[in-house]
Design an enzyme around this catalytic site. Structure first.
Site, PDB file in Angstrom:
ATOM      1  N   LYS A  54      31.235 -26.798  10.746  1.00 51.32           N
ATOM      2  CA  LYS A  54      31.920 -25.658  11.309  1.00 51.32           C
ATOM      3  C   LYS A  54      33.419 -25.900  11.445  1.00 51.32           C
ATOM      4  CE  LYS A  54      28.924 -25.399  14.856  1.00 51.32           C
ATOM      5  NZ  LYS A  54      28.256 -24.929  16.114  1.00 51.32           N
ATOM      6  N   GLY A  55      33.828 -27.166  11.462  1.00 47.80           N
ATOM      7  CA  GLY A  55      35.181 -27.529  11.869  1.00 47.80           C
ATOM      8  C   GLY A  55      36.320 -26.874  11.111  1.00 47.80           C
ATOM      9  N   ASP A 110      38.354 -29.983   7.779  1.00 47.62           N
ATOM     10  CA  ASP A 110      39.256 -30.131   8.918  1.00 47.62           C
ATOM     11  C   ASP A 110      39.854 -31.541   8.955  1.00 47.62           C
ATOM     12  OD1 ASP A 110      36.785 -31.291   9.508  1.00 47.62           O
ATOM     13  OD2 ASP A 110      36.597 -30.399  11.494  1.00 47.62           O
ATOM     14  N   ASP A 113      37.465 -38.549   8.097  1.00 47.71           N
ATOM     15  CA  ASP A 113      37.383 -39.674   9.026  1.00 47.71           C
ATOM     16  C   ASP A 113      36.835 -40.882   8.259  1.00 47.71           C
ATOM     17  OD1 ASP A 113      37.329 -41.034  11.483  1.00 47.71           O
ATOM     18  OD2 ASP A 113      35.407 -40.194  12.075  1.00 47.71           O
ATOM     19  N   LYS A 141      42.424 -39.422   8.811  1.00 48.83           N
ATOM     20  CA  LYS A 141      42.402 -40.552   9.751  1.00 48.83           C
ATOM     21  C   LYS A 141      42.100 -41.802   8.918  1.00 48.83           C
ATOM     22  CE  LYS A 141      39.993 -39.256  13.746  1.00 48.83           C
ATOM     23  NZ  LYS A 141      38.765 -39.404  14.566  1.00 48.83           N
ATOM     24  N   PHE A 162      40.185 -39.670  18.752  1.00 44.54           N
ATOM     25  CA  PHE A 162      39.385 -38.455  18.634  1.00 44.54           C
ATOM     26  C   PHE A 162      40.240 -37.252  18.993  1.00 44.54           C
ATOM     27  CE2 PHE A 162      36.063 -35.382  19.328  1.00 44.54           C
ATOM     28  CZ  PHE A 162      35.188 -35.698  18.302  1.00 44.54           C
ATOM     29  N   VAL A 163      40.278 -36.277  18.093  1.00 42.94           N
ATOM     30  CA  VAL A 163      41.121 -35.100  18.310  1.00 42.94           C
ATOM     31  C   VAL A 163      40.279 -33.830  18.379  1.00 42.94           C
ATOM     32  CG1 VAL A 163      43.184 -36.129  17.296  1.00 42.94           C
ATOM     33  CG2 VAL A 163      41.602 -34.883  15.819  1.00 42.94           C
ATOM     34  N   ASP A 169      35.937 -29.922  17.361  1.00 42.19           N
ATOM     35  CA  ASP A 169      35.241 -29.874  18.647  1.00 42.19           C
ATOM     36  C   ASP A 169      34.945 -31.249  19.220  1.00 42.19           C
ATOM     37  OD1 ASP A 169      33.166 -30.463  16.605  1.00 42.19           O
ATOM     38  OD2 ASP A 169      31.799 -30.318  18.316  1.00 42.19           O
TER      39      ASP A 169
HETATM   40  P1  IMP Z   1      33.530 -38.238   8.194  1.00 45.36           P
HETATM   41  O1  IMP Z   1      33.395 -39.442   9.086  1.00 45.36           O
HETATM   42  O2  IMP Z   1      34.746 -38.321   7.299  1.00 45.36           O
HETATM   43  O3  IMP Z   1      32.261 -37.981   7.445  1.00 45.36           O
HETATM   44  O4  IMP Z   1      33.774 -37.004   9.145  1.00 45.36           O
HETATM   45  C1  IMP Z   1      32.704 -36.243   9.567  1.00 45.36           C
HETATM   46  C2  IMP Z   1      33.086 -35.075  10.398  1.00 45.36           C
HETATM   47  O5  IMP Z   1      33.210 -35.556  11.732  1.00 45.36           O
HETATM   48  C3  IMP Z   1      34.407 -34.362  10.115  1.00 45.36           C
HETATM   49  O6  IMP Z   1      34.325 -33.380   9.111  1.00 45.36           O
HETATM   50  C4  IMP Z   1      34.641 -33.707  11.459  1.00 45.36           C
HETATM   51  O7  IMP Z   1      33.938 -32.484  11.545  1.00 45.36           O
HETATM   52  C5  IMP Z   1      34.071 -34.731  12.411  1.00 45.36           C
HETATM   53  N1  IMP Z   1      35.154 -35.532  12.996  1.00 45.36           N
HETATM   54  C6  IMP Z   1      35.654 -36.715  12.578  1.00 45.36           C
HETATM   55  N2  IMP Z   1      36.652 -37.129  13.371  1.00 45.36           N
HETATM   56  C7  IMP Z   1      36.792 -36.159  14.320  1.00 45.36           C
HETATM   57  C8  IMP Z   1      37.681 -35.981  15.436  1.00 45.36           C
HETATM   58  O8  IMP Z   1      38.577 -36.792  15.747  1.00 45.36           O
HETATM   59  N3  IMP Z   1      37.494 -34.849  16.167  1.00 45.36           N
HETATM   60  C9  IMP Z   1      36.543 -33.921  15.884  1.00 45.36           C
HETATM   61  N4  IMP Z   1      35.712 -34.033  14.845  1.00 45.36           N
HETATM   62  C10 IMP Z   1      35.842 -35.138  14.073  1.00 45.36           C
HETATM   63 MG    MG Z   2      33.793 -31.343   9.568  1.00 42.76          MG
END
Ligand code: IMP
Ligand code: MG
Length: 186
Positions: A54-55, A110, A113, A141, A162-163, A169
C-alpha cells in the site's frame, strides 16, 4: 545525497515523537523533477506505472500528475514475511489486471529497504515479458540492503532509520502525514 534531519519536532501520536526528515515542500519539488525526467524518457512509449501497495499510493497519485505524457496506472501488492531480520520472503497478494507483455513498465515503490520486495516483483514482471522494466523509488535506505537493486529514478537517500508519512506506515498508522518523519518511541 542524505538530507539533513530538521530539528522541527512534532507529535505524531501520544506514543511516538517524530523528527521531520523531509517536508511536504521538499517532497513536492522532487516529485516535479522526477515527473519531468519520466515524461522526457517515456515520451511516445505509453508507460505502465505499477505502484506497490500500500505504501506507494500517495507517491503514485502525486507523481502521475507531474507526468505530461500518455500513461497507464496499475498496482501490485506485496507482503513480506521475515523469519530472521535479514531474510525476507515476499508474497505477491495481488497482481496487475493490465497485461504486462510488451509494455514499458515502471515499477513505483515508496522505499527500497532490504531490496527483497522490489527484487521479487522484478522477477514477476520479467516473467510476463515486458518491453522494458525500470524502477522508481521515493526513498532509498542503502545501509539496509541485502538484495542488490538498481533504482533508475530516485527521490531521496535516507539513513537506516524507520520513517513514516506520505504513504509509509507504522502498524498502518501515519500514512496521512504530508511530510516524512523519523519515528521514535516517546
Ligand atoms: P524491503 O525490505 O526493501 O523488501 O522493503 C519492504 C517494504 O517494507 C517497503 O516497500 C516498505 O513498504 C516497508 N518499509 C521498509 N522500510 C520502511 C520504513 O522505514 N518505514 C515504513 N515502511 C518501510
Ligand atoms: Mg512497500
Amino acid at each position: 545525497m542524505t538530507p539533513a534531519i530538521h530539528h522541527d519536532y512534532r507529535s505524531a501520536s501520544a506514543q511516538h515523537k517524530s523528527a521531520m526528515l523531509l517536508s511536504r515542500e521538499e517532497i513536492a519539488a522532487k516529485v516535479v523533477s522526477l515527473g519531468r525526467e519520466i515524461s522526457r524518457d517515456y515520451e511516445g512509449k505509453d508507460p505502465l506505472l505499477l505502484g506497490v501497495l500500500k505504501g506507494s499510493f500517495v507517491f503514485v497519485a502525486d507523481l502521475i500528475r507531474q507526468i505530461d505524457i500518455e500513461l497507464s496506472v496499475d498496482f501490485i501488492r506485496a507482503q513480506s514475511y521475515y523469519s530472521t531480520a535479514s531474510s525476507g520472503h515476499v508474497a505477491l497478494t495481488a497482481v496487475p489486471g493490465i497485461p504486462l507483455r510488451d509494455r514499458h513498465v515502471l515499477l513505483v515503490d515508496d522505499i527500497v529497504d532490504t531490496g527483497a520486495t522490489v527484487d521479487r516483483i522484478i522477477a514477476y514482471i520479467n516473467g510476463q515479458g515486458p518491453a522494458s522494466l525500470k524502477v522508481c523509488a521515493l526513498l532509498d535506505k542503502p545501509s539496509r540492503r541485502v538484495t542488490p537493486v538498481t533504482i533508475d529514478y530516485l527521490g531521496f537517500t535516507v539513513p537506516g532509520v524507520f520513517v513514516v508519512g506520505y504513504g509509509l506506515d507504522h502498524r498502518q498508522k501515519y500514512r496521512n502525514l504530508p511530510g516524512i518523519y523519523v519515528l521514535e518511541e516517546a
